[in-house]
Design a protein around this motif. Structure first.
Motif, PDB file in Angstrom:
ATOM      1  N   MET A  53       0.874  -1.175   0.018  1.00 36.26           N
ATOM      2  CA  MET A  53       0.103  -0.009   0.001  1.00 36.26           C
ATOM      3  C   MET A  53       0.918   1.498  -0.014  1.00 36.26           C
ATOM      4  O   MET A  53       0.492   2.377  -0.635  1.00 36.26           O
ATOM      5  N   LYS A  54       1.775   1.241   0.644  1.00 44.69           N
ATOM      6  CA  LYS A  54       3.051   2.368   0.758  1.00 44.69           C
ATOM      7  C   LYS A  54       3.482   2.584  -0.739  1.00 44.69           C
ATOM      8  O   LYS A  54       3.466   3.767  -1.177  1.00 44.69           O
ATOM      9  N   LEU A  55       3.791   1.448  -1.347  1.00 38.95           N
ATOM     10  CA  LEU A  55       4.518   1.651  -2.491  1.00 38.95           C
ATOM     11  C   LEU A  55       3.416   2.141  -3.380  1.00 38.95           C
ATOM     12  O   LEU A  55       3.635   3.035  -4.366  1.00 38.95           O
ATOM     13  N   ALA A  56       2.214   1.621  -3.546  1.00 35.32           N
ATOM     14  CA  ALA A  56       0.972   2.205  -4.322  1.00 35.32           C
ATOM     15  C   ALA A  56       0.883   3.654  -4.113  1.00 35.32           C
ATOM     16  O   ALA A  56       0.596   4.384  -5.366  1.00 35.32           O
ATOM     17  N   MET A  57       0.884   3.998  -3.232  1.00 32.86           N
ATOM     18  CA  MET A  57       0.826   5.521  -2.723  1.00 32.86           C
ATOM     19  C   MET A  57       1.704   6.331  -3.247  1.00 32.86           C
ATOM     20  O   MET A  57       1.753   7.380  -4.006  1.00 32.86           O
ATOM     21  N   VAL A  58       3.115   5.750  -3.163  1.00 32.94           N
ATOM     22  CA  VAL A  58       4.267   6.565  -3.523  1.00 32.94           C
ATOM     23  C   VAL A  58       4.155   6.722  -5.099  1.00 32.94           C
ATOM     24  O   VAL A  58       4.287   7.580  -5.770  1.00 32.94           O
ATOM     25  N   TYR A  59       3.942   5.810  -5.830  1.00 31.27           N
ATOM     26  CA  TYR A  59       3.769   5.734  -7.314  1.00 31.27           C
ATOM     27  C   TYR A  59       2.439   6.174  -7.856  1.00 31.27           C
ATOM     28  O   TYR A  59       2.267   6.472  -9.037  1.00 31.27           O
ATOM     29  N   THR A  60       1.510   6.375  -7.003  1.00 33.53           N
ATOM     30  CA  THR A  60       0.286   7.303  -7.262  1.00 33.53           C
ATOM     31  C   THR A  60       0.576   8.815  -7.417  1.00 33.53           C
ATOM     32  O   THR A  60       0.458   9.754  -8.352  1.00 33.53           O
ATOM     33  N   PHE A  61       1.264   9.240  -6.065  1.00 28.56           N
ATOM     34  CA  PHE A  61       1.297  10.756  -5.628  1.00 28.56           C
ATOM     35  C   PHE A  61       2.553  11.211  -6.232  1.00 28.56           C
ATOM     36  O   PHE A  61       2.815  12.679  -5.973  1.00 28.56           O
ATOM     37  N   ARG A  62       3.661  10.431  -6.548  1.00 31.17           N
ATOM     38  CA  ARG A  62       5.107  11.108  -7.016  1.00 31.17           C
ATOM     39  C   ARG A  62       4.834  11.886  -8.325  1.00 31.17           C
ATOM     40  O   ARG A  62       5.359  12.896  -8.430  1.00 31.17           O
ATOM     41  N   GLU A  63       3.924  11.582  -9.086  1.00 31.75           N
ATOM     42  CA  GLU A  63       3.682  12.378 -10.491  1.00 31.75           C
ATOM     43  C   GLU A  63       2.294  12.710 -10.445  1.00 31.75           C
ATOM     44  O   GLU A  63       1.917  13.573 -11.431  1.00 31.75           O
ATOM     45  N   TYR A  64       1.314  12.435  -9.701  1.00 30.16           N
ATOM     46  CA  TYR A  64      -0.251  12.718  -9.845  1.00 30.16           C
ATOM     47  C   TYR A  64      -0.790  13.313  -8.555  1.00 30.16           C
ATOM     48  O   TYR A  64      -0.455  12.820  -7.749  1.00 30.16           O
ATOM     49  N   ASP A  65      -1.937  14.021  -8.902  1.00 35.02           N
ATOM     50  CA  ASP A  65      -2.764  14.534  -7.773  1.00 35.02           C
ATOM     51  C   ASP A  65      -4.145  13.840  -7.823  1.00 35.02           C
ATOM     52  O   ASP A  65      -4.354  13.417  -9.048  1.00 35.02           O
ATOM     53  N   MET A  66      -4.887  13.611  -6.973  1.00 37.82           N
ATOM     54  CA  MET A  66      -6.070  12.949  -7.235  1.00 37.82           C
ATOM     55  C   MET A  66      -7.253  13.960  -6.646  1.00 37.82           C
ATOM     56  O   MET A  66      -6.916  14.437  -5.222  1.00 37.82           O
ATOM     57  N   ARG A  67      -8.387  14.153  -7.260  1.00 34.90           N
ATOM     58  CA  ARG A  67      -9.373  14.784  -6.701  1.00 34.90           C
ATOM     59  C   ARG A  67     -10.607  14.213  -7.063  1.00 34.90           C
ATOM     60  O   ARG A  67     -10.835  13.417  -7.864  1.00 34.90           O
ATOM     61  N   PRO A  68     -11.907  14.441  -6.162  1.00 33.28           N
ATOM     62  CA  PRO A  68     -13.281  13.822  -6.527  1.00 33.28           C
ATOM     63  C   PRO A  68     -13.757  14.408  -7.784  1.00 33.28           C
ATOM     64  O   PRO A  68     -13.286  15.646  -8.075  1.00 33.28           O
ATOM     65  N   ILE A  69     -14.543  13.713  -8.505  1.00 28.25           N
ATOM     66  CA  ILE A  69     -15.244  14.474  -9.668  1.00 28.25           C
ATOM     67  C   ILE A  69     -15.791  15.664  -9.468  1.00 28.25           C
ATOM     68  O   ILE A  69     -16.489  15.650  -8.077  1.00 28.25           O
ATOM     69  N   PRO A  70     -16.121  16.526 -10.530  1.00 31.74           N
ATOM     70  CA  PRO A  70     -17.265  17.772  -9.927  1.00 31.74           C
ATOM     71  C   PRO A  70     -18.466  17.294  -9.454  1.00 31.74           C
ATOM     72  O   PRO A  70     -19.210  16.235  -9.959  1.00 31.74           O
ATOM     73  N   GLY A  71     -18.847  17.904  -8.433  1.00 36.65           N
ATOM     74  CA  GLY A  71     -20.371  17.544  -7.841  1.00 36.65           C
ATOM     75  C   GLY A  71     -20.168  16.451  -6.700  1.00 36.65           C
ATOM     76  O   GLY A  71     -21.189  16.409  -5.967  1.00 36.65           O
TER      77      GLY A  71
END
Length: 542
Positions: free
Chosen positions: A496-514
């Protein structure tokens, strides 16, 4: 006093017949000849009516005797003499508020309560001492036989002897002794590079399939597919991407199984409707394909195992060794049955690896709506050193606190069940379970009780700054505890730590509009998953 349910049922049946005959005998003024004549006169309909009335009377007396017998145990008021508390819990289950009701009962009546499902008493506890006993005293509190993931409408899933479902303490210990070393932190240190590589490649593959900044991504499916890809790191790929390259299909199968398996124990009308449901029948067919794939993987691994011996970094070799030891201690001589047990374990791994994906999805639904936590976590991740397991753990301390807090408020598993097989089992505080019964503990209630947690409904990763030193033992159970503690907890945290590292190293995540403020979770079945707020948009990190 008769305590066994079967003799009581037999007694009721005998009593119905005897009472019906005696009623006619008394009506016939004790004349045997007239009694036989009148029995013939009332016919089948009269006999049925008389029998039904007698059954109703004796069933009522049977239930009343049970109520009196258990009256001294703390319990909420019954809403029905015949159905007990079941209508309340059934309605709460439908509205996803089952654990809210159980929490209300615990706060009102005590940490350990009795509730009635029809005429049968069940028990629920949030007492840490009793939970400890349930998880450590495995000769008294045994695993329940009624586990919904053993079959799907008759198609075998994990069976009755996998390392997840096996009941007997000796049989379970035999398997666990062989399987546990694979999941130890020392062993995972040596596997870190391989795990690291599969998570990185898996996420690169996932992100390549979406339009950054545009695609609405279901993170339950997104991370579910990632973890089916990750199985390759554990030896499932057979050197040719057999499993990882088909991760999308395997994820469809697993999500279908997890969706439908718990529902097969619903009402007759619901179950009959499911049997003609196209999605259900497709899932059953896919499950058959998954077991066939597991058989092929096992056959190939058996050849390798026989040629080279057990390899420490191959989880399926551990499965083979564990089952050979397990069957050597049993009376099983059927080679096909031995192979079936091994296939059960492989299918179990396909299923339980998805728990890690659900944990990440549950966590991100919450963290995206906690701006302070999100910013602090992402900042730490982008500065982290993930060159080794030790450096990763050291540099992702806050991220680990976020994971622990997410598992507190949104545990992937939210209840545990044990069977008490010995009458008059004494609990603490002079409480006694008088008959054989099932007893539950609720992670979701334990993790939110004000007695054990300050501001229990708030998402506060900082409460874990001192690790578990400030936590009351057996009040935090995302991986359970005691002898049956989750073997894969270290692998789960690592991946899970590795998955979060390789998600947020290059990307941001936000909820869809609404859906910026929308979030909710389904707590009705064994595995918790989000029902609102799980659709996101990824964007390039600034």
């Amino acid at each position: 006093m008769i305590t066994s349910a079967i003799p009581k049922r037999l007694l009721i049946l005998i009593s119905v017949v005897v009472t019906s005959v005696l009623s006619v005998w008394i009506y016939s003024e004790y004349e045997i000849t007239d009694t036989l004549t009148n029995l013939r006169r009332i016919g089948v309909f009269g006999a049925i009516l008389s029998g039904a009335l007698s059954f109703f009377i004796f069933q009522t007396l049977f239930i009343y005797e049970k109520h009196v017998r258990h009256a001294d145990f703390p319990q909420p008021p019954r809403v029905s003499f015949y159905q007990g508390n079941w209508p309340t819990l059934r309605d709460a289950q439908k509205t996803n508020s089952l654990f809210d009701v159980l929490e209300e009962w615990v706060l009102a009546h005590g940490k350990t309560i009795l509730w009635w499902r029809n005429e049968g008493p069940k028990y629920f506890t949030v007492d840490p001492d009793i939970v400890r006993a349930m998880l450590t005293e495995i000769s008294i509190f045994t695993k329940s036989r009624f586990i919904p993931n053993r079959t799907l409408f008759g198609q075998r899933m994990t069976g009755t002897a996998s390392f997840l479902t096996v009941q007997g303490g000796t049989q379970w210990a035999t398997k666990r002794k062989i399987m546990s070393p694979f999941f130890s932190k020392i062993h995972l240190t040596g596997m870190f590079d391989n795990c690291h590589d599969y998570i990185r490649r898996g996420l690169e593959r996932q992100f390549a399939e979406i339009q950054i900044g545009k695609t609405h991504v279901d993170i339950v499916e997104f991370y579910g597919e990632l973890y089916q890809f990750f199985l390759g790191a554990l030896g499932f790929d057979l050197g040719c991407g057999l499993v990882s390259e088909n991760a999308k299909f395997h994820n469809v199968v697993i999500q279908g199984i997890l969706r439908w398996a718990p529902k097969q124990f619903g009402g007759y009308r619901e179950v009959l409707g499911m049997r003609i449901n196209e999605d259900v029948n497709s899932t059953i067919c896919y499950l058959t394909k998954l077991r066939n794939l597991s058989r092929y993987i096992l056959d190939e691994k058996m050849k390798e195992y026989n040629e080279k011996g057990a390899l420490a970094d191959d989880i399926i070799h551990h499965v083979i060794t564990a089952n050979l030891n397990y069957t050597a201690r049993s009376t099983t001589s059927n080679d096909e049955l031995k192979k079936t047990y091994m296939i059960d374990d492989i299918v179990t791994i396909f299923l339980v690896i998805d728990n890690m994906a659900k944990t990440i999805a549950n966590m991100m639904v919450r963290v995206m709506r906690e701006p302070r936590v999100y910013e602090k976590m992402v900042q730490e991740i982008r500065q982290a050193d993930v060159s080794s397991l030790q450096s990763m753990d050291k540099s992702l301390r806050y991220t680990e606190m976020v994971i622990l807090e997410a598992l507190r408020l949104h545990p992937t598993l939210m209840r545990g069940i044990r069977s008490v097989q010995t009458p008059n089992t004494r609990l603490n505080n002079d409480l006694v379970i008088k008959d054989k019964a099932m007893i539950f503990f609720g992670h979701l209630v334990l993790h939110r009780l004000p007695e054990y947690w300050k501001n229990p409904r708030e998402f506060l990763p900082e409460r874990w700054e001192n690790g578990s030193k400030d936590i009351t033992p057996f009040t935090y159970l995302p991986f359970v505890a005691g002898p049956r503690v989750c073997m894969g907890k270290h692998l789960a945290m690592l991946s899970m730590k590795l998955a979060m590292v390789y998600t947020f190293r290059e990307y941001d995540m936000r909820p869809i509009p609404g859906e910026e403020k929308e979030m909710d979770w389904d707590y009705r079945f064994t595995i918790v998953r989000p029902t609102k707020g799980y659709n996101v948009i990824f964007s390039r990190a600034a």
